[in-house]
Design an enzyme around this catalytic site. Structure first.
Site, PDB file in Angstrom:
ATOM      1  N   LYS A 182       0.762  -1.330  -0.143  1.00 22.24           N
ATOM      2  CA  LYS A 182       0.007   0.108  -0.142  1.00 22.24           C
ATOM      3  C   LYS A 182       0.659   1.270   0.017  1.00 22.24           C
ATOM      4  CE  LYS A 182      -0.217  -0.294   4.995  1.00 22.24           C
ATOM      5  NZ  LYS A 182      -0.968  -0.901   6.074  1.00 22.24           N
ATOM      6  N   TYR A 224      15.849  29.568   9.490  1.00 20.42           N
ATOM      7  CA  TYR A 224      14.669  30.268  10.193  1.00 20.42           C
ATOM      8  C   TYR A 224      14.637  30.189  11.620  1.00 20.42           C
ATOM      9  CZ  TYR A 224      12.451  30.588   5.584  1.00 20.42           C
ATOM     10  OH  TYR A 224      12.008  30.761   4.413  1.00 20.42           O
TER      11      TYR A 224
HETATM   12  C1  LIG Z   1      -0.298  -1.861   6.866  1.00 25.97           C
HETATM   13  C2  LIG Z   1      -0.714  -3.203   7.230  1.00 25.97           C
HETATM   14  C3  LIG Z   1       0.036  -4.236   7.417  1.00 25.97           C
HETATM   15  C4  LIG Z   1       1.703  -4.400   7.316  1.00 25.97           C
HETATM   16  O1  LIG Z   1       2.176  -3.668   8.481  1.00 25.97           O
HETATM   17  P1  LIG Z   1       3.683  -3.492   8.799  1.00 25.97           P
HETATM   18  O2  LIG Z   1       3.717  -3.056  10.222  1.00 25.97           O
HETATM   19  O3  LIG Z   1       4.202  -2.423   7.687  1.00 25.97           O
HETATM   20  O4  LIG Z   1       4.385  -4.877   8.706  1.00 25.97           O
HETATM   21  C5  LIG Z   1      -0.371  -5.763   7.709  1.00 25.97           C
HETATM   22  N1  LIG Z   1      -1.782  -5.711   7.773  1.00 25.97           N
HETATM   23  C6  LIG Z   1      -2.474  -4.645   7.495  1.00 25.97           C
HETATM   24  C7  LIG Z   1      -4.081  -5.030   7.773  1.00 25.97           C
HETATM   25  C8  LIG Z   1      -2.085  -3.462   7.232  1.00 25.97           C
HETATM   26  O5  LIG Z   1      -2.908  -2.483   7.248  1.00 25.97           O
END
Ligand SMILES: *Cc1c(COP(=O)(O)O)cnc(C)c1O
Length: 355
Positions: A34, A251
């Site tokens: 994702k 800044y």
């Molecule tokens: C993003 C996600 C993962 C992966 O999690 P990590 O901590 O990056 O390994 C697994 N399961 C679900 C439902 C997620 O949304």
């Protein structure tokens, strides 16, 4: 050309995937891709995911891209359909939707009769975000099993503290009590659970962050877990100057030189995705030497201490994170996690994917 770029290594990704596979034992590996593969650029990185058994995405745009790129293996939609149209398209793309709420079950009824869906039914075991309550386990399952559009069901949950002392047992035990009554396959483990809680592996593990070479744990480095960084965020110095004692940089004049100091200006700022909250002292490498940031991060620039790198000049390479500077160290300094920095890579930072 502005020198900032993200170099992404397919070899490092493939290595990390093999580490995940070794932890997974007999469980199948669903690689989580994702957020454009956690900011790494999914399309170009895809060849490195070939040995994954499935890929998990957030929404249909990513699923479409995967199918167009020739990915013919399973795809999980992690939050399932956002509307009834999504469910129909998921079916036509051959994706597996997560179903986590009753409204999504209603959308099943509107599907054409020829459709058969393999669904992941998500249960809330303590995260209290998405998922059916375990109290409703039997009724949800009965409805799914009886539904003419449903061809197969996998049971799923997600952990809130897999990376912490709280662990997974308090969520896993009640979940497995329900799973045991069904004989159905199940999935629960993210990266942290996969590494730290092998009893949670089930039929499908869902590693994300570890594949990109960052650590899911606050206190354990990615290197100590055998992982290699996949992204190297690099740029170069576009100016070098000498501050007199008492002069400030950036800044708010938050850093003042205690003595005459050489300071470099790197072409990287918060509009590139570098965290503005990174304080003076955040690690950075110039010409391969570890040093620190100075003063506030600007939109397009940040300043670095050149005292440890006397030979540095305009054009000297700067690594914001990568092989010398773990992204988790930058994240820690900025009060966040590696996940956020990787995902925050701005669209204006070009990605160069390497074998
Ligand atoms: C993003 C996600 C993962 C992966 O999690 P990590 O901590 O990056 O390994 C697994 N399961 C679900 C439902 C997620 O949304």
């Amino acid at each position: 050309m502005r020198p900032i770029r993200a170099r992404v290594s397919r070899a490092a990704l493939a290595h990390n995937l093999s580490v995940a596979r070794a932890h997974a034992g007999a469980s199948r590996v669903m690689a989580v891709v994702k957020a454009d593969a956690y900011g790494h650029g999914l399309a170009a990185l895809l060849p490195a995911f070939q040995t994954a058994d499935a890929l998990a995405v957030l929404a249909l745009d990513e699923a479409r891209l995967l199918r167009q790129s020739g990915w013919n293996n399973p795809i999980l939609l992690l939050e399932g359909p956002f509307d009834a149209g999504d469910l129909a398209e998921a079916a036509s793309l051959g994706c597996w939707p997560v179903l986590h709420g009753a409204h999504q079950l209603d959308w099943l009824d509107a599907l054409p009769e020829t459709v058969r869906i393999e669904a992941f039914a998500k249960f809330d075991t303590g995260m209290h975000r998405l998922g059916f309550a375990l109290d409703a386990f039997d009724s949800v399952l009965a409805r799914l099993r009886a539904h003419p559009r449903i061809a197969a069901v996998t049971l799923m949950t997600h952990f809130a503290q897999a990376d912490e002392a709280g662990g997974v047992g308090w969520q896993l035990a009640p979940f497995l009590d329900c799973v045991a009554t069904t004989g159905l396959p199940w999935s629960a483990a993210n990266s942290a659970a996969l590494i730290a809680h092998p009893e949670s592996r089930g039929d499908w593990v869902r590693p994300g962050i570890m594949l990109y070479g960052a650590s899911p744990f606050a206190g354990r480095s990615a290197a100590s877990l055998g992982l290699k960084p996949v992204m190297r965020l690099e740029s170069a110095l576009i100016a070098v100057r000498t501050l007199a004692a008492g002069e400030a940089v950036g800044y708010g004049c938050t850093f003042r030189a205690p003595r005459p100091m050489r300071v470099g200006v790197a072409a990287c700022g918060y509009a590139d995705g570098y965290p503005r909250h990174a304080p003076t002292g955040t690690p950075v490498a110039v010409a391969g030497t570890r040093t620190r940031t100075l003063g506030r991060v600007s939109m397009d620039m940040l300043c670095v201490d050149l005292e440890p790198v006397p030979q540095a000049q305009v054009g000297s390479p700067v690594e914001l994170w990568g092989a010398h500077i773990p992204v988790d160290e930058v994240a820690h300094a900025a009060g966040t996690i590696g996940y956020e920095l990787l995902c925050a890579r701005a669209a204006r930072v070009p990605v160069f994917t390497e074998p």
